[in-house]
Design an enzyme around this catalytic site. Structure first.
Site, PDB file in Angstrom:
ATOM      1  N   LYS A 165       3.055  -3.303  14.438  1.00  0.00           N
ATOM      2  CA  LYS A 165       2.239  -2.593  13.455  1.00  0.00           C
ATOM      3  C   LYS A 165       2.572  -1.109  13.472  1.00  0.00           C
ATOM      4  O   LYS A 165       1.715  -0.240  13.656  1.00  0.00           O
ATOM      5  CB  LYS A 165       0.754  -2.843  13.719  1.00  0.00           C
ATOM      6  CG  LYS A 165       0.372  -4.309  13.629  1.00  0.00           C
ATOM      7  CD  LYS A 165       0.539  -4.837  12.225  1.00  0.00           C
ATOM      8  CE  LYS A 165       1.397  -6.082  12.177  1.00  0.00           C
ATOM      9  NZ  LYS A 165       1.732  -6.498  10.796  1.00  0.00           N
ATOM     10  N   ASP A 228       0.671  -6.764   5.112  1.00  0.00           N
ATOM     11  CA  ASP A 228       1.720  -5.776   5.348  1.00  0.00           C
ATOM     12  C   ASP A 228       2.153  -5.111   4.048  1.00  0.00           C
ATOM     13  O   ASP A 228       2.220  -3.882   3.946  1.00  0.00           O
ATOM     14  CB  ASP A 228       2.909  -6.469   6.013  1.00  0.00           C
ATOM     15  CG  ASP A 228       4.026  -5.512   6.352  1.00  0.00           C
ATOM     16  OD1 ASP A 228       3.797  -4.641   7.220  1.00  0.00           O
ATOM     17  OD2 ASP A 228       5.108  -5.624   5.772  1.00  0.00           O
ATOM     18  N   GLU A 232       1.218  -1.124   2.970  1.00  0.00           N
ATOM     19  CA  GLU A 232       2.182  -0.043   2.748  1.00  0.00           C
ATOM     20  C   GLU A 232       2.081   0.520   1.331  1.00  0.00           C
ATOM     21  O   GLU A 232       2.388   1.675   1.097  1.00  0.00           O
ATOM     22  CB  GLU A 232       3.610  -0.499   3.068  1.00  0.00           C
ATOM     23  CG  GLU A 232       4.220  -1.444   2.050  1.00  0.00           C
ATOM     24  CD  GLU A 232       5.525  -2.075   2.538  1.00  0.00           C
ATOM     25  OE1 GLU A 232       5.844  -1.979   3.736  1.00  0.00           O
ATOM     26  OE2 GLU A 232       6.220  -2.686   1.704  1.00  0.00           O
TER      27      GLU A 232
END
Lengths: 492, 492
Positions: A165, A228, A232
């Site tokens: 992470k 994820d 982002e």
């Protein structure tokens, strides 16, 4: 999520809703790695981007003396070969070679090549694998790609993911801190997607421990991909870029000179706000601001439009639209290179601000802090509403930001970070950053500043379950200095 | 594109590359409408949005005395029924009724209901049709939807489209001007998608002439869909919104008070720049600016990033991603209504600016004009590169803007226009407007203002084929005053 290991001791993390099983890391566990890897004698790391470079080095260091060999595989003529050699991976000792050859001689093949290369070459890599070799991933992109193209993983091979992470540089930098503080590192999730021999979970845990993860939690490849890619595009890159673009102009219009506006926007987020969250959680930010009422208004004003945007991003990623857009964009990039985000004049002021830094760290700007925490909370709540585990939520929404990306942005700047992460992340930040900027400018800032009719205050911030989840996760991490001094490359 | 008509005289338009066949409109042609409509005794207009209201009224007025009846069909309980009655469509004389009943008794059924309703209800509407009845559309959305869902148009029915290149209010307003200036109106394209009886083209031409189109050009439903949806996301709505958001802040940071910044951004685009293009073409804008060098730099600086964005939008629309995103967004809107674009403080200054208008019209701001024309040119070139006919290119990129949308925005404001067009257009403007804003702020403005390394000047602006194409299209339009004084509703 539950983890069963026959090698590593598990712990129960008291998370909101239901407890999670996790494995705490540390160098004292390295002696267990050969047993946990179960039959893996050779590990092939394909790719020498930031993740490849960091993971290959961490794995080699952690496995030193075990006889398990870590080899780097690169495509023919790769410009990265020279750098790999300077880090001790060489053709001479057999630890550097052609990616197809490395894939064909490794028992665990870790695919850390770029997303576009993975989309283009996974079939020939799969075809080269030894029977029963384990396929390793560090994020779920390939699963998304296989689903959208009707492909699949080759049967008979374990398929596991270990997903740090944080960006590659942080994976290496915090691992090195682990030499003096046992257990320092970047948290990681594991996913076991195929387990034909029954040892996939322990292999994944061994890989994660060897990378230096303070703790490892479980997820699925699908959940990892969603959180994820959404993360982002939102709080990790896109939203923070949109926020500082909006705030810099806002403070300039309010009369600030450029350096002051830069300090109150970019510098405030990457410095004091990130540090405060890392050390004390989200509640500590509210305690640190001088104007609590403004912080509360800003938090509430940012929350509603951010929640809508995160929901939109989630829908687009889950539906497959985001991935198709990335592939379409990469085709256009063959005609025209991507213009850098860092070319606008705002970033010229960053070096002056960084040069004038004192030791005090600067005040926590209440407007900036409220908007940032409001957006972070919106991502947390949307991931929770979509059923993600709390370890995944706090790591993808908060810990990765304040312990990996923001310290790096503080050392360089936000634009540099956005311009130096993966193509998928770069394209995503360009697609969604402007949407966040518009939401701050047109909705959140008017509501926060002018007391316009806007969303009501976020009820129960003090009692929000995120605080307990973040505290539980933080309790497993030894205290290290996350500041970045050196100049390096990024890599999400 | 070629048009064969057995009723209307065609003309050849001398367009770059190859000539186009078009039909010039005018009230003196209304006597030909019954023959051209070929067997159509009843026309059913379904929906009373801006296009439905305008088209139903224009068709009724144009067909007065022919015996051909125009009926409005609304869904049960529609809130629009009262307004339709005030415009003379009533249950009593059989010109207002339930949409399924109207669909089942009309020889030409014009589907002007909202995109979401079209997606949800087209099957039951198709099922209600009389054998051989003609299906009429005013844009290609339904084709895109049928393709993405695997559906199709019912066999045996002519399928035609008449697509006015302006919003509904303009279609009515300029038609009314045609009472004193024969041929005034909004240009339209026609598409013949299915022609089982061989009379589809003449029916489409009749519909277009009856709406008051100064000239009618040919396209396909596919091309119309692409250029229409791309255009509203770019220069027609999204880009103009992003441009004024960027420029307002730019002029504010440069020291302008809000009213001056509003005048140099929003007011400049919707007023003097639009008027100058409408009267004299794109070249006239360059002649009107005091600082030609700044105009040239701004044009070049906006062109490159805008071209990239238009190409991205085109890819997303063609691939189907944009349409899926609209449907996903409409599902989210059931939980949360869309926040208005016009809620931010910038728009508060519009009324002061409008109240202080003189007769002179204001100067053509060179920076604003260069960025706007550069973006317009980027859309023109991208549509040309994708193979669209020049009539379609200049109508979707320039004429629709300066003769329909911008005058309306000038009367209200840009945000009002964006907030009052179709759901598909509103969502598109929200998705892409911020992208244009970011491109202006981060790439175009620095390149134009600070003489940074940016794209080179656009070569050959003086010799660009768009000037000839626009002049050829303009030659078919009688001169009317396009200014909007009255308060009305929009509707793209």
């Amino acid at each position: 999520m539950h983890i069963d290991s026959s090698v590593f001791a598990t712990e129960t993390l008291d998370m909101p809703g239901e407890p999670e099983t996790v494995v705490r890391g540390g160098r004292h566990l390295f002696g267990l790695l050969p047993e946990a890897l179960h039959g893996v004698q050779r590990i092939g790391v394909l790719g020498w981007g930031p993740q490849g470079r960091a993971q290959a080095r961490n794995l080699r260091d952690s496995l030193a003396g075990t006889g398990i060999v870590v080899t780097v595989g690169l495509r023919p003529g790769s410009a990265s070969a020279a750098d790999a050699r300077t880090h001790g991976f060489t053709e001479d000792d057999g630890t550097l070679g052609d990616w197809i050859a490395v894939a064909g001689t490794s028992d665990l093949v870790i695919l850390l090549i770029a997303d576009a290369a993975l989309a283009a070459h996974h079939e020939e890599l799969f075809a080269a694998l030894k029977p029963g070799a384990t396929i390793g991933l560090s994020h779920g992109f390939l699963l998304g790609h296989l689903r959208s193209t009707g492909g699949g993983f080759p049967p008979g091979h374990p398929v596991i993911a270990v997903c740090p992470k944080g960006m590659g540089d942080s994976v290496r930098r915090l691992y090195e801190q682990g030499a003096s503080v046992d257990g320092a590192g970047i948290n990681a999730s594991i996913a076991v997607h195929a387990d034909p021999d029954g040892h996939a979970t322990d292999r994944a845990l061994a890989w994660s421990v060897a990378l230096g993860a303070p703790y490892t939690f479980a997820t699925t490849l699908e959940s990892e991909y969603l959180s994820d890619v959404v993360g982002e595009r939102a709080i990790l890159l896109g939203a923070v870029h949109g926020l500082v673009e909006a705030l810099f102009r806002h403070f300039r219009i309010g009369g600030d000179e450029p350096v002051a506006a830069y300090r109150r926007s970019c510098e405030a987020v990457t410095g004091p706000i990130a540090t405060t969250i890392s050390r004390g959680g989200l509640g500590a930010v509210r305690e640190a601001v001088a104007d609590t009422a403004l912080f509360d208004r800003a938090l509430a004003a940012a929350y509603a439009p951010s929640r809508e945007l995160v929901a939109e991003i989630y829908d687009e990623v889950a539906e497959g639209a985001e991935l198709r857009s990335v592939l379409l964009a990469e085709q256009r990039l063959r005609r025209h290179p991507m213009a850098p985000i860092g070319g606008s004049p705002m970033w010229d002021h960053g070096s002056a601000v960084r040069a004038s830094r004192g030791d005090a760290g600067g005040a926590v700007e209440p407007l900036t802090a409220g908007l940032f925490v409001g957006t972070m909370l919106a991502q947390v709540d949307e991931l929770a509403a979509r059923g993600h585990a709390w370890s995944e939520i706090v790591n993808e929404s908060i810990i990765e930001a304040v312990d990996s990306l923001l310290p790096y942005m503080h050392a360089r700047d936000v634009a540099y970070m956005v311009d130096n992460c993966s193509m998928t992340a770069r394209l995503g930040a360009r697609r969604w950053g402007p949407r966040f900027q518009a939401a701050y400018e047109q909705l959140a800032l008017p509501a926060a500043q002018d007391h316009r009719t806007g969303p009501g205050p976020v009820e129960g911030f003090a009692d929000h379950p995120v605080h307990a989840a973040l505290a539980a996760a933080a309790a497993l991490r030894p205290s290290v200095d996350i500041a970045v001094d050196a100049v390096g490359t990024a890599g999400l």
